[in-house]
Design an enzyme around this catalytic site. Structure first.
Site, PDB file in Angstrom:
ATOM      1  N   ASP A 159      83.013 -16.445 -30.661  1.00 19.32           N
ATOM      2  CA  ASP A 159      82.009 -15.761 -30.151  1.00 19.32           C
ATOM      3  C   ASP A 159      82.919 -14.450 -29.746  1.00 19.32           C
ATOM      4  O   ASP A 159      83.991 -14.358 -29.311  1.00 19.32           O
ATOM      5  CB  ASP A 159      81.052 -16.402 -29.057  1.00 19.32           C
ATOM      6  CG  ASP A 159      79.677 -15.955 -28.685  1.00 19.32           C
ATOM      7  OD1 ASP A 159      79.558 -14.782 -29.551  1.00 19.32           O
ATOM      8  OD2 ASP A 159      79.106 -16.400 -28.016  1.00 19.32           O
ATOM      9  N   HIS A 160      82.113 -13.355 -28.800  1.00 13.34           N
ATOM     10  CA  HIS A 160      82.568 -12.394 -28.429  1.00 13.34           C
ATOM     11  C   HIS A 160      84.112 -12.149 -28.037  1.00 13.34           C
ATOM     12  O   HIS A 160      84.506 -12.873 -27.081  1.00 13.34           O
ATOM     13  CB  HIS A 160      81.753 -12.025 -26.890  1.00 13.34           C
ATOM     14  CG  HIS A 160      80.344 -11.656 -27.248  1.00 13.34           C
ATOM     15  ND1 HIS A 160      79.978 -10.338 -27.517  1.00 13.34           N
ATOM     16  CD2 HIS A 160      79.265 -12.378 -27.178  1.00 13.34           C
ATOM     17  CE1 HIS A 160      78.493 -10.512 -27.625  1.00 13.34           C
ATOM     18  NE2 HIS A 160      78.253 -11.720 -27.576  1.00 13.34           N
ATOM     19  N   GLU A 195      73.355  -7.498 -15.877  1.00 16.44           N
ATOM     20  CA  GLU A 195      73.802  -5.965 -15.387  1.00 16.44           C
ATOM     21  C   GLU A 195      73.097  -4.737 -16.109  1.00 16.44           C
ATOM     22  O   GLU A 195      72.667  -4.028 -15.626  1.00 16.44           O
ATOM     23  CB  GLU A 195      75.062  -5.790 -15.281  1.00 16.44           C
ATOM     24  CG  GLU A 195      76.008  -6.449 -14.238  1.00 16.44           C
ATOM     25  CD  GLU A 195      77.571  -6.242 -14.520  1.00 16.44           C
ATOM     26  OE1 GLU A 195      77.823  -4.921 -14.507  1.00 16.44           O
ATOM     27  OE2 GLU A 195      78.231  -7.296 -14.658  1.00 16.44           O
ATOM     28  N   HIS A 221      71.563 -11.316 -23.580  1.00 18.38           N
ATOM     29  CA  HIS A 221      72.177 -12.631 -22.982  1.00 18.38           C
ATOM     30  C   HIS A 221      71.494 -13.247 -21.823  1.00 18.38           C
ATOM     31  O   HIS A 221      71.181 -12.642 -20.960  1.00 18.38           O
ATOM     32  CB  HIS A 221      73.672 -12.571 -22.874  1.00 18.38           C
ATOM     33  CG  HIS A 221      74.404 -11.977 -23.871  1.00 18.38           C
ATOM     34  ND1 HIS A 221      75.408 -11.114 -23.990  1.00 18.38           N
ATOM     35  CD2 HIS A 221      74.491 -12.838 -25.266  1.00 18.38           C
ATOM     36  CE1 HIS A 221      75.862 -11.017 -25.268  1.00 18.38           C
ATOM     37  NE2 HIS A 221      75.394 -12.109 -25.977  1.00 18.38           N
ATOM     38  N   ASN A 242      72.164 -16.640 -32.159  1.00 23.23           N
ATOM     39  CA  ASN A 242      73.166 -17.252 -31.336  1.00 23.23           C
ATOM     40  C   ASN A 242      72.385 -18.041 -30.224  1.00 23.23           C
ATOM     41  O   ASN A 242      71.130 -17.374 -29.677  1.00 23.23           O
ATOM     42  CB  ASN A 242      73.795 -16.493 -30.446  1.00 23.23           C
ATOM     43  CG  ASN A 242      75.115 -15.843 -31.363  1.00 23.23           C
ATOM     44  OD1 ASN A 242      75.166 -16.475 -32.524  1.00 23.23           O
ATOM     45  ND2 ASN A 242      76.023 -15.018 -30.799  1.00 23.23           N
ATOM     46  N   HIS A 290      72.122 -11.778 -31.441  1.00 18.19           N
ATOM     47  CA  HIS A 290      72.555 -12.311 -30.001  1.00 18.19           C
ATOM     48  C   HIS A 290      71.495 -12.309 -29.046  1.00 18.19           C
ATOM     49  O   HIS A 290      70.611 -11.716 -29.034  1.00 18.19           O
ATOM     50  CB  HIS A 290      73.758 -11.246 -29.527  1.00 18.19           C
ATOM     51  CG  HIS A 290      75.233 -11.692 -30.348  1.00 18.19           C
ATOM     52  ND1 HIS A 290      76.144 -12.038 -29.613  1.00 18.19           N
ATOM     53  CD2 HIS A 290      75.260 -11.238 -31.570  1.00 18.19           C
ATOM     54  CE1 HIS A 290      77.075 -12.301 -30.486  1.00 18.19           C
ATOM     55  NE2 HIS A 290      76.779 -11.751 -31.636  1.00 18.19           N
TER      56      HIS A 290
HETATM   57 ZN    ZN Z   1      76.552 -12.587 -27.866  1.00 14.46          ZN
END
Ligand code: ZN
Length: 361
Positions: A104-105, A177, A220, A280, A258
């Site tokens: 992932d990321h 955020e 997310h 995801n 995502h």
């Molecule tokens: Zn992601």
């Protein structure tokens, strides 16, 4: 289309699988794992649902897999990912489904993590003729677009040589955020621009295979309903621009969703029409695992305080054995994944099944 062999897939077989997803308008859950418990739960859920699946690790998940006590955290992130991947290579075929192995990321700071995994991946390829991972994600969406694309191209050159794919990100997936509780949510960055997608597509397709995490208001984590507006038609605009520019067939892009946890079900369904093959899921399966363990612990409270009950002498070994309560976590995670396979219309469609036995709708 002929059936694929169960086990970890990559290269051409991987592209066959994601084309099948796009043609059949279904997607595979990509589940973040952190341990053999969560990993085996994903394999079990995929087998149970007769679906292929994507198993992935974040850098933190990989570090946890290696062990939090390992002093060199950067090294642990590489070793943990490699260790999990080796486990999947050994086990996946015994569950009878295709597994895509992914990380992932990785932002700019984490490029050395990706390169560290590629060192192992190249060695693995030399020995076995297949890559260790199907793909790695490189997320440079916080950087300038030109750097994002050129750096991904540089890394894809290395990956393509060992039959790997890359996942990139264009636009920013919101998070705590960036979005919720703020009016800033509706800014351009949260909605990927089709021109940016075309640019990345043009550069990367010369080198190898890339999938694209495009933002359409996704975030997310899980937030209160109403704070985030998913606009799947953003994905459609990108698909159409590439299709018109290059005269391809419909949905030329391989798109990734995502921040799937907590998303509205009708928006998930809509995104499947626009070439999304991977969604995801992390937050929801984390909660499911915790809920399963938590319920068990609360119902058997005394077994988690005493080996033998001080009041009546009852031995609690059968309750505090980690296999018992960790299994409750696995079972709960598997139930949550049943829901994901259904939402994504993936159940019964594993490419390991003979075509006549695959579910159609
Ligand atoms: Zn992601």
């Amino acid at each position: 289309m002929a059936a694929l062999k169960p086990g970890v897939i990559s290269g051409k077989d991987y592209q066959t699988l994601l084309q099948a997803c796009k043609d059949g308008k279904y997607a595979l859950p990509a589940v973040n794992i952190t341990s053999t418990n969560t990993l085996n739960a994903v394999l079990e859920a995929a087998a149970k649902n007769q679906s292929d699946v994507i198993i992935q690790l974040s850098n933190g998940g990989a570090q946890f897999f290696a062990g939090k006590g390992l002093e060199d955290g950067d090294k642990a992130k590489v070793l943990g990912a490699v260790s999990a991947a080796q486990h999947v290579h050994l086990m996946a075929k015994h569950y009878g489904v295709c597994v895509v192995l992914h990380t992932d990321h990785a932002n700019k700071k984490l490029i050395p993590w990706v390169e560290g995994m590629l060192d192992y991946g190249e060695q693995f390829y030399k020995e076995k003729g297949v890559p260790l991972f199907t793909s790695h994600m490189v997320d440079l969406s916080e950087e300038e677009l030109d750097f994002n694309i050129s750096e991904c191209r540089r890394l894809l050159e290395r990956m393509a040589k060992i039959d790997m794919s890359i996942e990139i990100e264009l636009g920013v997936t919101g998070g705590e955020e960036d979005g919720v509780g703020s009016d800033e949510i509706d800014n351009d960055k949260l909605y990927t621009q089709p021109e940016d997608v075309l640019k990345a597509y043009d550069v990367l397709k010369e080198v190898g295979h890339a999938s694209i995490a495009a933002s359409f208001g996704n975030v997310h984590g899980v937030y209160k309903p109403g704070n985030v507006k998913l606009r799947p038609e953003i994905l459609k605009n990108s698909q159409e621009l590439v299709q018109q520019t290059h005269g391809t067939k419909a949905n030329p892009l391989d798109l990734v969703f995502h921040g799937g946890s907590g998303s509205e079900k009708d928006k998930i369904a809509e995104s499947l029409n626009y070439g999304v093959f991977k969604m995801n899921i992390d937050t929801d399966t984390q909660f499911a695992f915790a809920e399963g363990v938590g319920t068990y612990v609360l119902e058997n409270e005394r077994a988690f305080k005493h080996q033998i009950d001080p009041d009546n002498g009852t031995p609690y070994k059968k309750q505090y054995d980690p296999r018992v309560w960790l299994r409750e976590g696995e079972k709960s995670m598997i139930s949550r994944l049943d829901e994901a396979f259904t939402d994504l219309r993936a159940a019964g469609k594993s490419l390991t099944l003979p075509e006549s036995q695959r579910k159609v709708a």
